[in-house]
Scaffold this motif. Structure first.
Motif, PDB file in Angstrom:
ATOM      1  N   GLU A 169       0.802  -1.218   0.000  1.00  0.00           N
ATOM      2  CA  GLU A 169       0.000   0.000   0.000  1.00  0.00           C
ATOM      3  C   GLU A 169       0.841   1.276   0.000  1.00  0.00           C
ATOM      4  O   GLU A 169       0.297   2.379  -0.122  1.00  0.00           O
ATOM      5  N   GLN A 170       2.154   1.150   0.081  1.00  0.00           N
ATOM      6  CA  GLN A 170       3.025   2.321   0.116  1.00  0.00           C
ATOM      7  C   GLN A 170       3.397   2.722  -1.310  1.00  0.00           C
ATOM      8  O   GLN A 170       4.463   2.383  -1.816  1.00  0.00           O
ATOM      9  N   VAL A 171       2.486   3.434  -1.939  1.00  0.00           N
ATOM     10  CA  VAL A 171       2.665   3.853  -3.326  1.00  0.00           C
ATOM     11  C   VAL A 171       2.307   5.327  -3.466  1.00  0.00           C
ATOM     12  O   VAL A 171       1.602   5.889  -2.631  1.00  0.00           O
ATOM     13  N   THR A 172       2.813   5.947  -4.510  1.00  0.00           N
ATOM     14  CA  THR A 172       2.391   7.286  -4.886  1.00  0.00           C
ATOM     15  C   THR A 172       1.980   7.236  -6.349  1.00  0.00           C
ATOM     16  O   THR A 172       2.145   6.210  -7.015  1.00  0.00           O
ATOM     17  N   LYS A 173       1.436   8.336  -6.851  1.00  0.00           N
ATOM     18  CA  LYS A 173       0.892   8.316  -8.204  1.00  0.00           C
ATOM     19  C   LYS A 173       1.488   9.443  -9.045  1.00  0.00           C
ATOM     20  O   LYS A 173       1.857  10.498  -8.524  1.00  0.00           O
TER      21      LYS A 173
END
Length: 279
Positions: A80-84
């Protein structure tokens, strides 16, 4: 300061030249830049409290959203540790922007334990209380069992994150007010009405949108960043911490970091910005 030499010479009428020891001047300048180590309030066993549980703004649905499709970039050890980033970028732009994000992935915080905060020598929030103001200790208000449990849960999170601490003796004291969110969860607010009335208003204007737009002119990329729990990264000025005290059934607590609801908190919060950059 020190054994430096300083003398005056008169070169022309009404003109003086000051000669000083440059080595001593550099030493004084370097000493002025030194910042004493900051001892961050110890969090309980590296609290893994999610920032979305601490920042009352993060659960709202009216946040700024990008238009069009986006692409996720993993930047942490957990799924869940994502950026966009924008999905319509060219392959070259996507590679360059992705490299910048991965190079600075240590700047992303996923829990309260990942937020080092701002050093008090750099910034702290002070209360501008009128000299003639008299402290107000609000009488404890009754609340239902559901609200009481919600308060206990919120206090547990804040205490575990090191944002509040128990306090026994205080002259200012406020109640907590529970507000139900659209999601059905409770939001804990502190009634700083009396404290805010005793504080003068910071009338310095924040940057206008025109200046922000002008600052983005000529740059290739515009990054919309919003520091979650930005308020909680700014420490309260030491002597003013006891004035933020609030009542609970278990004990009285005060904030060690800048809480929501104070009159001039928005002026102190400088973590909302729209940086533009060229790659």
């Amino acid at each position: 300061m020190g054994s430096g030499r300083c003398w005056l010479t008169r070169e022309a009428p009404s003109i003086c030249t000051v000669h000083a020891d440059q080595q001593i001047a550099r030493q004084c300048y370097a000493a002025g830049l030194r910042i004493t180590p900051y001892s961050r309030p110890q969090k309980q066993h590296r609290s893994e409290v999610a920032m979305t549980d601490l920042d009352p703004r993060t659960n709202t649905e009216d946040r700024l959203q990008p238009e069009g499709e986006t692409k996720e970039i993993p930047i942490g050890s957990q799924p869940e540790q994502v950026t966009k980033m924008e999905g319509a970028l060219s392959a070259e732009e996507e590679e360059l922007l992705g490299a910048v994000i991965l190079e600075n992935k240590d700047l992303f915080a996923w829990s309260s334990a990942d937020m080092p905060g701002v050093h008090p020598d750099v910034m702290s929030h002070k209360l501008a209380i009128f000299r003639e103001a008299r402290p107000v200790a609000q009488k404890k208000r009754k609340m239902g069992e559901e609200r009481r449990r919600a308060v206990e849960e919120e206090v547990r999170k804040l205490e575990g994150a090191g944002f509040i601490k128990e306090i026994k003796y205080t002259t200012w004291l406020a109640n907590v007010v529970m507000v139900k969110k659209t999601s059905g969860k409770w939001r804990m607010c502190t009634d700083f009405t009396d404290l805010n009335k005793a504080c003068s208003k910071d009338a310095y204007p924040l940057p206008s949108i025109d200046r922000l737009v002008d600052g983005a002119s000529g740059h290739k990329f515009l990054s919309f960043l919003d520091a979650y729990s930005g308020y909680n990264q700014i420490p309260m000025y030491g002597p003013d911490r006891s004035k933020t005290a609030f009542i609970t059934d278990r004990a009285n607590f005060c904030y060690e970091v800048m809480p929501f609801g104070l009159k001039n908190a928005g002026a102190t919060d400088e973590f909302k910005f729209l940086p533009s950059f060229n790659i």
